[in-house]
Write a protein that holds these residues in place. Structure first.
Motif, PDB file in Angstrom:
ATOM      1  N   GLY A  12       0.783  -1.227   0.000  1.00 51.19           N
ATOM      2  CA  GLY A  12       0.000   0.000   0.000  1.00 51.19           C
ATOM      3  C   GLY A  12       0.818   1.281   0.000  1.00 51.19           C
ATOM      4  N   ALA A  13       2.143   1.178   0.034  1.00 51.85           N
ATOM      5  CA  ALA A  13       2.982   2.378   0.048  1.00 51.85           C
ATOM      6  C   ALA A  13       2.935   3.126  -1.285  1.00 51.85           C
ATOM      7  N   VAL A  14       2.785   2.397  -2.394  1.00 52.48           N
ATOM      8  CA  VAL A  14       2.684   3.012  -3.722  1.00 52.48           C
ATOM      9  C   VAL A  14       1.247   2.902  -4.193  1.00 52.48           C
ATOM     10  N   ARG A  15       0.718   4.007  -4.651  1.00 53.59           N
ATOM     11  CA  ARG A  15      -0.612   4.050  -5.259  1.00 53.59           C
ATOM     12  C   ARG A  15      -0.472   4.749  -6.599  1.00 53.59           C
ATOM     13  N   TYR A  16      -1.331   4.367  -7.549  1.00 52.78           N
ATOM     14  CA  TYR A  16      -1.335   5.044  -8.832  1.00 52.78           C
ATOM     15  C   TYR A  16      -2.754   5.126  -9.361  1.00 52.78           C
ATOM     16  N   THR A  17      -2.933   6.048 -10.282  1.00 48.73           N
ATOM     17  CA  THR A  17      -4.192   6.191 -11.000  1.00 48.73           C
ATOM     18  C   THR A  17      -3.874   6.235 -12.490  1.00 48.73           C
ATOM     19  N   VAL A  48      -0.467   0.939 -21.644  1.00 49.07           N
ATOM     20  CA  VAL A  48      -1.099   2.258 -21.527  1.00 49.07           C
ATOM     21  C   VAL A  48      -0.096   3.324 -21.942  1.00 49.07           C
ATOM     22  N   ALA A  49      -0.580   4.517 -22.197  1.00 49.38           N
ATOM     23  CA  ALA A  49       0.319   5.647 -22.451  1.00 49.38           C
ATOM     24  C   ALA A  49       1.035   5.981 -21.147  1.00 49.38           C
ATOM     25  N   GLU A  50       2.324   6.212 -21.220  1.00 48.15           N
ATOM     26  CA  GLU A  50       3.093   6.504 -20.004  1.00 48.15           C
ATOM     27  C   GLU A  50       2.541   7.715 -19.262  1.00 48.15           C
ATOM     28  N   ASP A  51       2.091   8.717 -20.012  1.00 46.61           N
ATOM     29  CA  ASP A  51       1.584   9.913 -19.346  1.00 46.61           C
ATOM     30  C   ASP A  51       0.188   9.724 -18.750  1.00 46.61           C
ATOM     31  N   ALA A  52      -0.393   8.533 -18.901  1.00 45.94           N
ATOM     32  CA  ALA A  52      -1.686   8.233 -18.267  1.00 45.94           C
ATOM     33  C   ALA A  52      -1.515   7.755 -16.829  1.00 45.94           C
ATOM     34  N   ILE A  53      -0.261   7.574 -16.378  1.00 49.99           N
ATOM     35  CA  ILE A  53       0.004   7.065 -15.036  1.00 49.99           C
ATOM     36  C   ILE A  53       0.388   8.209 -14.107  1.00 49.99           C
ATOM     37  N   ALA A  54      -0.336   8.314 -13.006  1.00 54.34           N
ATOM     38  CA  ALA A  54       0.018   9.262 -11.936  1.00 54.34           C
ATOM     39  C   ALA A  54       0.267   8.423 -10.688  1.00 54.34           C
ATOM     40  N   ALA A  55       1.539   8.327 -10.275  1.00 52.59           N
ATOM     41  CA  ALA A  55       1.909   7.462  -9.153  1.00 52.59           C
ATOM     42  C   ALA A  55       2.471   8.272  -7.997  1.00 52.59           C
ATOM     43  N   THR A  56       2.210   7.777  -6.794  1.00 56.41           N
ATOM     44  CA  THR A  56       2.758   8.380  -5.583  1.00 56.41           C
ATOM     45  C   THR A  56       3.351   7.282  -4.708  1.00 56.41           C
ATOM     46  N   GLY A  57       4.281   7.664  -3.871  1.00 58.70           N
ATOM     47  CA  GLY A  57       4.887   6.712  -2.949  1.00 58.70           C
ATOM     48  C   GLY A  57       6.330   6.425  -3.314  1.00 58.70           C
TER      49      GLY A  57
END
Length: 149
Positions: A12-17, A48-57
């Motif tokens: 759960g430390a990394v999340r992405y949308t 997916v398109a790389e710029d479609a990923i928003a990741a945190t953590g």
């Protein structure tokens, strides 16, 4: 687009949308590298398109250079080491998501099988599903995944 498609690592430390309206179609890779890295008979992935990923953590990057000089950049959680996605210098702007990291992975559909020559002998591929003995031509893979690429 509504809220996007969520996912994350095991701890759960990394999340992405993913900036997508619907779950992406996926494929199964039966190559021996994917078998070894996943610890299973195949890996399930989505393009997916790389710029479609928003990741945190806490994400770390592990780079692999192929004999041809292509660079694969694997993104994984620094805490639990779950692989989240990778990019490859041969396909700029494209990312490959590890399908099991999606929150709704139970709803995913596998539409193609690659590196089928390396598949486990006990595994039966669905009749009529697109499959290739090795890596497919990019345009055929795009068609199997319902992608314009």
């Amino acid at each position: 687009m509504t809220g996007g498609i969520g996912g994350g690592c095991r701890c759960g430390a990394v999340r992405y949308t993913l900036a997508l309206d619907d779950l992406p179609l996926t494929y199964a890779c039966h190559c021996t590298d994917c078998q070894t890295w996943s610890g299973s008979a195949f890996s399930q992935q989505a393009v997916v398109a790389e710029d479609a990923i928003a990741a945190t953590g806490p994400i770390t990057v592990f780079e692999l250079t192929s004999p041809s000089g292509r660079i694969s950049r694997q993104r994984m959680c620094e805490v639990c080491h779950t692989r989240i996605f990778n990019t490859n210098s041969a396909r700029p702007g494209v990312a490959v998501i590890r399908a099991g990291t999606l929150d709704r992975s139970n709803e995913l559909i596998v539409t193609a099988h690659i590196w089928a020559r390396s598949k486990q002998p006990w595994l039966e591929l669905p009749e009529g599903a697109p499959s290739w003995p090795e890596a497919p031509p990019p345009e055929e893979m795009a068609k199997a995944l319902g992608s314009p690429r």
